[in-house]
Design an enzyme around this catalytic site. Structure first.
Site, PDB file in Angstrom:
ATOM      1  N   SER A  46       0.800  -1.222   0.000  1.00 54.58           N
ATOM      2  CA  SER A  46       0.000   0.000   0.000  1.00 54.58           C
ATOM      3  C   SER A  46       0.833   1.272   0.000  1.00 54.58           C
ATOM      4  O   SER A  46       0.376   2.316  -0.476  1.00 54.58           O
ATOM      5  CB  SER A  46      -0.942   0.004   1.208  1.00 54.58           C
ATOM      6  OG  SER A  46      -0.205  -0.137   2.417  1.00 54.58           O
ATOM      7  N   GLY A  83      -1.836  -4.274   0.907  1.00 53.83           N
ATOM      8  CA  GLY A  83      -1.956  -5.474   1.723  1.00 53.83           C
ATOM      9  C   GLY A  83      -1.042  -6.605   1.332  1.00 53.83           C
ATOM     10  O   GLY A  83      -1.042  -7.664   1.982  1.00 53.83           O
ATOM     11  N   ASN A 112       3.800  -5.647   5.811  1.00 52.74           N
ATOM     12  CA  ASN A 112       2.614  -6.421   6.188  1.00 52.74           C
ATOM     13  C   ASN A 112       2.983  -7.760   6.824  1.00 52.74           C
ATOM     14  O   ASN A 112       2.228  -8.267   7.667  1.00 52.74           O
ATOM     15  CB  ASN A 112       1.719  -6.638   4.968  1.00 52.74           C
ATOM     16  CG  ASN A 112       1.044  -5.356   4.523  1.00 52.74           C
ATOM     17  OD1 ASN A 112       0.482  -4.627   5.329  1.00 52.74           O
ATOM     18  ND2 ASN A 112       1.125  -5.063   3.240  1.00 52.74           N
ATOM     19  N   ASP A 193      -5.181   6.491   9.940  1.00 56.13           N
ATOM     20  CA  ASP A 193      -4.819   5.152  10.442  1.00 56.13           C
ATOM     21  C   ASP A 193      -3.418   5.104  11.030  1.00 56.13           C
ATOM     22  O   ASP A 193      -3.019   4.086  11.600  1.00 56.13           O
ATOM     23  CB  ASP A 193      -4.961   4.109   9.336  1.00 56.13           C
ATOM     24  CG  ASP A 193      -4.072   4.379   8.119  1.00 56.13           C
ATOM     25  OD1 ASP A 193      -3.167   5.232   8.204  1.00 56.13           O
ATOM     26  OD2 ASP A 193      -4.300   3.730   7.080  1.00 56.13           O
ATOM     27  N   HIS A 196      -0.459   4.875   6.878  1.00 55.66           N
ATOM     28  CA  HIS A 196      -0.229   5.299   5.495  1.00 55.66           C
ATOM     29  C   HIS A 196       0.044   6.796   5.411  1.00 55.66           C
ATOM     30  O   HIS A 196      -0.773   7.598   5.898  1.00 55.66           O
ATOM     31  CB  HIS A 196      -1.436   4.928   4.631  1.00 55.66           C
ATOM     32  CG  HIS A 196      -1.697   3.465   4.588  1.00 55.66           C
ATOM     33  ND1 HIS A 196      -2.622   2.848   5.408  1.00 55.66           N
ATOM     34  CD2 HIS A 196      -1.131   2.486   3.843  1.00 55.66           C
ATOM     35  CE1 HIS A 196      -2.624   1.561   5.165  1.00 55.66           C
ATOM     36  NE2 HIS A 196      -1.732   1.303   4.229  1.00 55.66           N
TER      37      HIS A 196
END
Length: 219
Positions: A46, A83, A112, A193, A196
């Protein structure tokens, strides 16, 4: 007399040959830039897939723009998926290499894996497999190093971070020490979040990549 005539004839031929060589050389040095164009493949998650951003604002898109501004003939293929893990990247890479034949492969993966607490040995093996696949296709590799919050303890976090340098040294690949250098410590540069980066952070991310990429392009 005959020797003099022959000498003059040879001299004229030599001059003509020299002029031809100079003319041919001028053609090769003025060939259009696309004749030496490079292909850069970005295999990421991402952070490279413009998650939460307006299209064209992520660091990969900015990379393409900067290459054009610097008159560096290169095509950028962004094969990043939000992801994605090192396992997913490994599964996709063979097809991507066969399709695009990149001169440079940028691997921006691993975050991830760590956020899911996956075994570091599995991530290391996946990275090695991707590097070997790229080298088999004569692609140069640039690893993008990543840090994670100490959710799983400082030992795991530090071993994860040091994995990139270990891989780069063992496999003689280029390395961006930390993709989010100068970004990670600034809360104002992140989306809600806290994972990011905002669009405002992506020029700094590109600046972290740029000096390590240029040598791979022969610049």
């Amino acid at each position: 007399m005959l020797f003099t005539q022959l000498s003059g004839h040879v001299s004229r031929l030599s001059k003509q040959a020299l002029m031809f060589v100079m003319f041919a050389a001028s053609i090769f040095t003025t060939l259009p830039a696309h004749s030496a164009s490079k292909t850069i493949l970005v295999l990421g998650d991402s952070l490279s897939a413009e998650y939460g951003l307006v299209r064209g604002k992520g660091w990969v898109a900015l990379l393409e723009q900067r290459l054009q501004q610097k008159n560096i003939a290169a095509t950028v293929i962004n094969a990043s998926i939000s992801g994605d893990t090192t396992s997913g990247g490994k599964a996709r890479l063979a097809t991507l290499l066969e399709k695009h034949h990149p001169d440079v492969l940028i691997i921006e993966l691993g975050g991830n894996d760590a956020l899911r607490g996956l075994p570091l040995k599995a991530s290391e093996d996946n990275f090695k497999a991707m590097i070997e696949m790229a080298k088999a296709q004569r692609s140069k590799v640039l690893l993008a190093g990543m840090r994670i919050p100490p959710n799983y303890g400082p030992d795991y976090s530090e071993r994860f971070f040091s994995l990139y340098e270990k891989l780069a040294k063992a496999n003689k690949t280029a390395l961006v020490p930390f993709l989010l250098e100068g970004v990670a410590e600034k809360d104002t540069l992140f989306q809600a979040d806290r994972i990011h980066p905002l669009a405002e952070a992506h020029p700094a991310i590109l600046n972290n990549v740029w000096p390590h990429l240029l040598p791979l392009l022969g610049k």
